[in-house]
Write an enzyme that holds these catalytic residues in place. Structure first.
Site, PDB file in Angstrom:
ATOM      1  N   LYS A  33      -4.097  -4.873   0.188  1.00  0.00           N
ATOM      2  CA  LYS A  33      -3.459  -3.556   0.206  1.00  0.00           C
ATOM      3  C   LYS A  33      -2.460  -3.464  -0.938  1.00  0.00           C
ATOM      4  O   LYS A  33      -1.570  -4.311  -1.070  1.00  0.00           O
ATOM      5  CB  LYS A  33      -2.732  -3.322   1.540  1.00  0.00           C
ATOM      6  CG  LYS A  33      -2.032  -1.964   1.617  1.00  0.00           C
ATOM      7  CD  LYS A  33      -1.360  -1.742   2.969  1.00  0.00           C
ATOM      8  CE  LYS A  33      -0.011  -2.401   3.080  1.00  0.00           C
ATOM      9  NZ  LYS A  33       1.041  -1.723   2.251  1.00  0.00           N
ATOM     10  N   ASP A  60      -2.644   2.165  -0.676  1.00  0.00           N
ATOM     11  CA  ASP A  60      -1.820   2.735   0.385  1.00  0.00           C
ATOM     12  C   ASP A  60      -0.684   3.566  -0.221  1.00  0.00           C
ATOM     13  O   ASP A  60       0.444   3.103  -0.320  1.00  0.00           O
ATOM     14  CB  ASP A  60      -1.271   1.578   1.237  1.00  0.00           C
ATOM     15  CG  ASP A  60      -0.336   2.025   2.344  1.00  0.00           C
ATOM     16  OD1 ASP A  60      -0.432   3.197   2.769  1.00  0.00           O
ATOM     17  OD2 ASP A  60       0.487   1.195   2.782  1.00  0.00           O
ATOM     18  N   LEU A  61      -0.998   4.814  -0.607  1.00  0.00           N
ATOM     19  CA  LEU A  61       0.009   5.687  -1.227  1.00  0.00           C
ATOM     20  C   LEU A  61       0.432   6.847  -0.330  1.00  0.00           C
ATOM     21  O   LEU A  61       1.359   7.578  -0.666  1.00  0.00           O
ATOM     22  CB  LEU A  61      -0.514   6.224  -2.566  1.00  0.00           C
ATOM     23  CG  LEU A  61      -0.824   5.179  -3.642  1.00  0.00           C
ATOM     24  CD1 LEU A  61      -1.265   5.855  -4.938  1.00  0.00           C
ATOM     25  CD2 LEU A  61       0.370   4.267  -3.896  1.00  0.00           C
ATOM     26  N   LYS A  62      -0.270   7.027   0.781  1.00  0.00           N
ATOM     27  CA  LYS A  62       0.119   8.029   1.784  1.00  0.00           C
ATOM     28  C   LYS A  62       0.390   9.405   1.154  1.00  0.00           C
ATOM     29  O   LYS A  62       1.477   9.969   1.300  1.00  0.00           O
ATOM     30  CB  LYS A  62       1.360   7.569   2.558  1.00  0.00           C
ATOM     31  CG  LYS A  62       1.208   6.224   3.258  1.00  0.00           C
ATOM     32  CD  LYS A  62       2.484   5.841   3.984  1.00  0.00           C
ATOM     33  CE  LYS A  62       2.394   4.506   4.683  1.00  0.00           C
ATOM     34  NZ  LYS A  62       2.398   3.361   3.710  1.00  0.00           N
ATOM     35  N   LEU A  63      -0.602   9.970   0.503  1.00  0.00           N
ATOM     36  CA  LEU A  63      -0.419  11.261  -0.164  1.00  0.00           C
ATOM     37  C   LEU A  63      -0.063  12.361   0.836  1.00  0.00           C
ATOM     38  O   LEU A  63      -0.594  12.407   1.941  1.00  0.00           O
ATOM     39  CB  LEU A  63      -1.680  11.655  -0.936  1.00  0.00           C
ATOM     40  CG  LEU A  63      -1.758  11.130  -2.379  1.00  0.00           C
ATOM     41  CD1 LEU A  63      -1.727   9.614  -2.444  1.00  0.00           C
ATOM     42  CD2 LEU A  63      -3.007  11.673  -3.075  1.00  0.00           C
ATOM     43  N   HIS A  64       0.851  13.226   0.430  1.00  0.00           N
ATOM     44  CA  HIS A  64       1.296  14.348   1.259  1.00  0.00           C
ATOM     45  C   HIS A  64       1.829  15.423   0.323  1.00  0.00           C
ATOM     46  O   HIS A  64       2.953  15.326  -0.167  1.00  0.00           O
ATOM     47  CB  HIS A  64       2.386  13.867   2.226  1.00  0.00           C
ATOM     48  CG  HIS A  64       2.805  14.908   3.225  1.00  0.00           C
ATOM     49  ND1 HIS A  64       3.667  14.644   4.263  1.00  0.00           N
ATOM     50  CD2 HIS A  64       2.492  16.225   3.350  1.00  0.00           C
ATOM     51  CE1 HIS A  64       3.865  15.739   4.979  1.00  0.00           C
ATOM     52  NE2 HIS A  64       3.169  16.716   4.436  1.00  0.00           N
ATOM     53  N   ASP A  65       1.007  16.451   0.072  1.00  0.00           N
ATOM     54  CA  ASP A  65       1.391  17.515  -0.848  1.00  0.00           C
ATOM     55  C   ASP A  65       0.488  18.709  -0.553  1.00  0.00           C
ATOM     56  O   ASP A  65      -0.279  18.697   0.408  1.00  0.00           O
ATOM     57  CB  ASP A  65       1.233  17.042  -2.307  1.00  0.00           C
ATOM     58  CG  ASP A  65       2.250  17.685  -3.245  1.00  0.00           C
ATOM     59  OD1 ASP A  65       2.393  18.930  -3.193  1.00  0.00           O
ATOM     60  OD2 ASP A  65       2.888  16.957  -4.031  1.00  0.00           O
ATOM     61  N   ILE A  66       0.560  19.749  -1.384  1.00  0.00           N
ATOM     62  CA  ILE A  66      -0.315  20.895  -1.163  1.00  0.00           C
ATOM     63  C   ILE A  66      -1.764  20.462  -1.398  1.00  0.00           C
ATOM     64  O   ILE A  66      -2.014  19.520  -2.161  1.00  0.00           O
ATOM     65  CB  ILE A  66       0.076  22.086  -2.059  1.00  0.00           C
ATOM     66  CG1 ILE A  66      -0.086  21.735  -3.544  1.00  0.00           C
ATOM     67  CG2 ILE A  66       1.497  22.553  -1.766  1.00  0.00           C
ATOM     68  CD1 ILE A  66       0.081  22.931  -4.475  1.00  0.00           C
ATOM     69  N   ASN A  68      -4.351  21.418  -3.143  1.00  0.00           N
ATOM     70  CA  ASN A  68      -4.877  21.341  -4.503  1.00  0.00           C
ATOM     71  C   ASN A  68      -4.389  20.087  -5.221  1.00  0.00           C
ATOM     72  O   ASN A  68      -5.154  19.389  -5.902  1.00  0.00           O
ATOM     73  CB  ASN A  68      -4.474  22.589  -5.286  1.00  0.00           C
ATOM     74  CG  ASN A  68      -5.112  22.632  -6.660  1.00  0.00           C
ATOM     75  OD1 ASN A  68      -6.328  22.656  -6.803  1.00  0.00           O
ATOM     76  ND2 ASN A  68      -4.279  22.629  -7.697  1.00  0.00           N
ATOM     77  N   THR A  69      -3.117  19.787  -5.071  1.00  0.00           N
ATOM     78  CA  THR A  69      -2.542  18.604  -5.717  1.00  0.00           C
ATOM     79  C   THR A  69      -3.164  17.327  -5.168  1.00  0.00           C
ATOM     80  O   THR A  69      -3.518  16.405  -5.923  1.00  0.00           O
ATOM     81  CB  THR A  69      -1.015  18.578  -5.509  1.00  0.00           C
ATOM     82  OG1 THR A  69      -0.444  19.716  -6.142  1.00  0.00           O
ATOM     83  CG2 THR A  69      -0.400  17.315  -6.097  1.00  0.00           C
ATOM     84  N   THR A 123       4.674   2.904  11.787  1.00  0.00           N
ATOM     85  CA  THR A 123       4.959   1.897  12.815  1.00  0.00           C
ATOM     86  C   THR A 123       6.439   1.525  12.861  1.00  0.00           C
ATOM     87  O   THR A 123       6.880   0.840  13.783  1.00  0.00           O
ATOM     88  CB  THR A 123       4.119   0.630  12.597  1.00  0.00           C
ATOM     89  OG1 THR A 123       4.312   0.155  11.254  1.00  0.00           O
ATOM     90  CG2 THR A 123       2.654   0.904  12.832  1.00  0.00           C
ATOM     91  N   ARG A 185       1.515  -9.414  13.627  1.00  0.00           N
ATOM     92  CA  ARG A 185       2.303 -10.634  13.489  1.00  0.00           C
ATOM     93  C   ARG A 185       1.689 -11.730  14.371  1.00  0.00           C
ATOM     94  O   ARG A 185       1.396 -11.473  15.543  1.00  0.00           O
ATOM     95  CB  ARG A 185       3.749 -10.410  13.955  1.00  0.00           C
ATOM     96  CG  ARG A 185       4.522  -9.388  13.125  1.00  0.00           C
ATOM     97  CD  ARG A 185       4.950  -9.980  11.788  1.00  0.00           C
ATOM     98  NE  ARG A 185       5.813  -9.086  11.048  1.00  0.00           N
ATOM     99  CZ  ARG A 185       5.398  -8.107  10.242  1.00  0.00           C
ATOM    100  NH1 ARG A 185       4.102  -7.899  10.104  1.00  0.00           N
ATOM    101  NH2 ARG A 185       6.258  -7.355   9.585  1.00  0.00           N
ATOM    102  N   GLY A 214       1.147  -8.762   6.242  1.00  0.00           N
ATOM    103  CA  GLY A 214       1.905  -8.947   5.011  1.00  0.00           C
ATOM    104  C   GLY A 214       2.645 -10.257   4.969  1.00  0.00           C
ATOM    105  O   GLY A 214       2.105 -11.307   4.624  1.00  0.00           O
ATOM    106  N   ARG A 215       3.924 -10.223   5.354  1.00  0.00           N
ATOM    107  CA  ARG A 215       4.816 -11.372   5.209  1.00  0.00           C
ATOM    108  C   ARG A 215       4.338 -12.655   5.880  1.00  0.00           C
ATOM    109  O   ARG A 215       4.571 -13.748   5.345  1.00  0.00           O
ATOM    110  CB  ARG A 215       6.226 -11.003   5.692  1.00  0.00           C
ATOM    111  CG  ARG A 215       6.972 -10.144   4.685  1.00  0.00           C
ATOM    112  CD  ARG A 215       8.198  -9.475   5.265  1.00  0.00           C
ATOM    113  NE  ARG A 215       7.849  -8.332   6.115  1.00  0.00           N
ATOM    114  CZ  ARG A 215       8.726  -7.475   6.602  1.00  0.00           C
ATOM    115  NH1 ARG A 215      10.016  -7.638   6.353  1.00  0.00           N
ATOM    116  NH2 ARG A 215       8.338  -6.467   7.343  1.00  0.00           N
TER     117      ARG A 215
END
Length: 238
Positions: A33, A60-66, A68-69, A123, A185, A214-215
């Site tokens: 990731k 994993d960029l979690k896009l959130h916009d209008i 079209n963008t 989370t 975990r 991850g960790r």
């Protein structure tokens, strides 16, 4: 077929990623990731480099916009050959539909459309925080389930959710709808800043389709051995 846990490369630079990956056999194809921390420092080249090395990439960029963008952004991300990416379900059904169109338009010829999933509630978010900060007055369970149904309506493949929510998400969606579970975990390890966590074996039993770790791997004294142990537990191997 053995399922691979997704390793969260929450590291600050390509140099640190290279140092980490040197702990693994060069022939080991990993699922990794790449999140905001790494992508915003290194840019698209980090994805190209990981793909060239034979790894699968969840961007994993979690896009959130209008809409079209988001559509045009996803078209560009698809060209990188990512295997999975995501948006915030809070962006709405039209935005999620636009994200899927962008991925389909931008994917390299002959390749499959990347898996597209939506974040329901992070989370790290407690029910109390959701009520106070977001002014969402239903239960956390209802909020997550509603976002999951919106994602399915928009044609997405699934959602990011706590393993604690997988059961009722699966109940309210189709059998093909997937759940990716962060906050995993191993037994006895520190939960860190995640408030809703589970072990790999618990996530497998409850029906998670993908897990992100991850960790417990990236900060382990022996990352490869830690990875293999989690992979075995995730796949129910002795």
């Amino acid at each position: 077929m053995s399922h691979r846990p997704i390793i969260a490369l929450d590291l600050p630079s390509r140099e640190e990623v290279e140092k980490f990956l040197n702990n693994f056999p060069s022939t080991e194809s990993l699922y990794v990731k790449v999140g905001m921390e790494l992508f915003y420092q290194e840019g698209p080249e980090i994805v190209k480099w990981l793909k060239a090395a034979g790894h699968s990439v969840f961007l994993d960029l979690k896009l959130h916009d209008i809409p079209n963008t988001v559509e045009h952004a996803m078209k560009g991300l698809a060209k990188l050959g990512v295997d999975m990416t995501n948006v915030h379900a809070a962006g709405g059904i039209k935005m999620m539909e636009a994200a899927k169109r962008g991925l389909e338009a931008g994917k390299p010829d002959g390749s499959e459309t990347p898996v597209l999933i939506a974040v329901t509630q992070l989370t790290s978010t407690s029910e109390e925080e959701m009520h106070h900060d977001q002014l969402i007055n239903v239960s956390l369970k209802e909020s997550v389930q509603h976002y999951a149904k919106c994602a399915e309506t928009a044609g997405l493949n699934g959602v990011v959710s706590s393993a604690l929510e997988v059961g009722f998400i699966k109940e309210g969606t189709s059998s093909e709808f997937v759940c990716l579970t962060p906050g995993i975990r191993p037994s006895g390890s520190d939960a860190g800043d995640q408030k809703r966590v589970m072990t790999p074996s618990e996530a497998a039993k409850i029906g998670s389709d993908y897990i992100v770790v991850g960790r417990p791997i990236t900060q382990a004294e022996e990352p490869y051995q830690a990875y293999l142990a989690i992979k075995k537990e995730w796949n129910g191997e002795k």
